[in-house]
Write an enzyme that holds these catalytic residues in place. Structure first.
Site, PDB file in Angstrom:
ATOM      1  N   HIS A 127     -21.218  44.024  36.961  1.00  0.00           N
ATOM      2  CA  HIS A 127     -20.624  45.207  37.581  1.00  0.00           C
ATOM      3  C   HIS A 127     -20.443  46.251  36.492  1.00  0.00           C
ATOM      4  O   HIS A 127     -19.710  46.039  35.526  1.00  0.00           O
ATOM      5  CB  HIS A 127     -19.282  44.880  38.236  1.00  0.00           C
ATOM      6  N   CYS A 128     -21.109  47.380  36.641  1.00  0.00           N
ATOM      7  CA  CYS A 128     -21.093  48.423  35.613  1.00  0.00           C
ATOM      8  C   CYS A 128     -20.020  49.460  35.943  1.00  0.00           C
ATOM      9  O   CYS A 128     -20.135  50.162  36.959  1.00  0.00           O
ATOM     10  CB  CYS A 128     -22.461  49.085  35.511  1.00  0.00           C
ATOM     11  N   PRO A 129     -18.993  49.589  35.113  1.00  0.00           N
ATOM     12  CA  PRO A 129     -17.961  50.603  35.400  1.00  0.00           C
ATOM     13  C   PRO A 129     -18.451  52.021  35.198  1.00  0.00           C
ATOM     14  O   PRO A 129     -17.874  52.961  35.750  1.00  0.00           O
ATOM     15  CB  PRO A 129     -16.848  50.239  34.400  1.00  0.00           C
ATOM     16  N   GLY A 155     -20.050  52.708  38.473  1.00  0.00           N
ATOM     17  CA  GLY A 155     -19.165  52.382  39.584  1.00  0.00           C
ATOM     18  C   GLY A 155     -19.813  51.553  40.657  1.00  0.00           C
ATOM     19  O   GLY A 155     -19.522  51.732  41.846  1.00  0.00           O
TER      20      GLY A 155
END
Length: 426
Positions: A192-194, A197
């Protein structure tokens, strides 16, 4: 007779009334409106983002603002130093590359990454797997269905264990994992890439890698021409490097900024190139460490590259705009069943997986149902003839699904009242 209790069947008027209320008051909704994941939807469910979609504003500003500074303060001197056609080309390339990166960012963050649809109820355990369930597993479930936590599947001639997801109530396909941030099982889950998003999975990994690698190119491009600008200033004014930075402080700031950013996105690009060549995901690389054992997904360097960049992206398994009957238990995520708390990790087999019920019931109609139940209780106490019993091994009377639905929607206080009236007086 002492020790035995009887109940009268509900009159047909009660069930007919319930059916009439359900049929007339059930709203039509769309899948994205009752979605149980943590995603955010826009444009009527056409765009799907992660719960941390606001981080996109920071990501966009970190890319666009340096390019604006480069075009406004640095490129003007380059246009004057070079002929106007070449200088304008320098500016045009930086703008075009930025627009291309924004498109890739949008394709990465605003699409379904490969979400596996949830099951409405737990799967039936297979005969061969059910017989192999350990006694510890059965004992630890305390009433949960006998579903083994893992099962074996074949991948390219090798046995791979897949896990059962308690939240989505399914066996995850190989390379699938449940994202705790988005609360979805994602096919070929990478991470999950912040910064974007969104989860990175099977349907957006290609765009994610192109986004990261293109950002690396943009950083190196701005970094290189900022140095060209500083060298031109040193030659024009016959000054030292420090004085050249004083004459063009924006160039100095962009050189420092792009140098740091290039290390970050460049290192990320190199790491994902390694993952692509070996057909791994970030999750698999950190969790399983295929270095010391055989990777069942590795097809060879060229075939791995072809799988990522030249294979057809599968269609989404979810139709977020499909119309469904509004389920109030799905909307409000009901987690109580007949007064007993249900663990969020247990398969939710009660109200939130029933077919669409009405969202609200008029108060006067509910009172009408109460009065009908009162009449049932009175006839039960006064009736001399014995009736068929629904007494189970726990000493509880069975409650019809209609009453289950009413108890869930009007709160456990109403539900308790209904059950007491159905049970009667000993």
């Amino acid at each position: 007779m002492q020790g035995k209790f009887y109940t009268a069947p509900l009159p047909p008027q009660l069930s007919d009334s319930n059916r009439r209320i359900i049929d007339t008051n059930t709203p039509t909704m769309r899948v994205y409106q009752i979605w149980k994941g943590s995603n955010r939807f826009f444009c009527g469910g056409r765009l799907i983002f992660g719960p941390d979609a606001r981080s996109l504003l920071l990501t966009v500003s970190m890319i666009v603002v340096p390019v604006i500074l480069f075009c406004a303060f640095v490129s003007q001197r380059l246009i004057d130093e070079f002929n106007h056609h070449f200088g304008n080309l320098i500016v045009g390339i930086s703008v075009a590359l930025t627009v291309y990166i924004m498109i890739l960012l949008f394709l990465t963050s605003a699409r379904d990454p490969g979400i596996i649809p949830r099951n409405p109820h737990p799967p039936e355990p297979e005969d061969d797997t059910a017989s192999s369930i350990s006694t510890d597993w059965v004992g630890s479930q305390s009433g949960a269905p006998n579903i083994p936590p893992t099962k074996d599947v074949m991948v390219n001639g090798m046995v791979v264990k897949v896990k059962y997801c308690q939240t989505c109530m399914l066996y995850r396909p190989p390379r699938c994992s449940h994202c705790s941030i988005c609360n979805n099982c994602v096919d070929r889950f990478d991470h999950h890439c912040p910064w974007v998003g969104q989860c990175i999975g099977k349907r957006n990994y290609r765009f994610f890698f192109m986004f990261v690698s293109s950002t690396t190119m943009l950083c190196l491009y701005v970094f290189a021409f900022c140095w060209v600008n500083i060298e031109r200033i040193m030659e024009a004014y016959h000054c030292s490097l420090g004085r050249a930075f004083l004459k063009s402080p924006v160039s100095g700031i962009l050189i420092l900024y792009t140098f740091i950013a290039a290390w970050f996105v460049g290192g990320l690009t190199a790491f994902h190139l390694y993952l692509i060549f070996t057909n791994q995901t970030t999750y698999e690389n950190f969790r399983y460490r295929y270095d010391g054992k055989m990777n069942p997904h590795n097809l060879g360097c060229w075939r791995n590259i072809r799988e990522i960049f030249f294979s057809k992206i599968p269609s989404s398994k979810n139709n977020f705009r499909a119309q469904v009957k509004g389920d109030s238990s799905s909307v409000f995520n009901t987690s109580m069943s007949l007064g007993h708390a249900m663990s969020p990790e247990m398969p939710k087999r009660s109200f939130d997986i029933e077919m669409g019920k009405r969202q609200a019931v008029a108060a006067e109609e509910f009172e009408d149902i109460h009065s009908q139940i009162d009449s049932i209780g009175g006839s039960e106490r006064c009736g001399p003839q014995p009736r068929h019993t629904n007494w189970d091994h726990k000493g509880n009377w069975e409650i019809t699904p209609d009453i289950h639905m009413l108890a869930a929607e009007f709160g456990m206080q109403h539900g308790s009242t209904v059950r007491e009236k159905i049970h009667g007086v000993r």
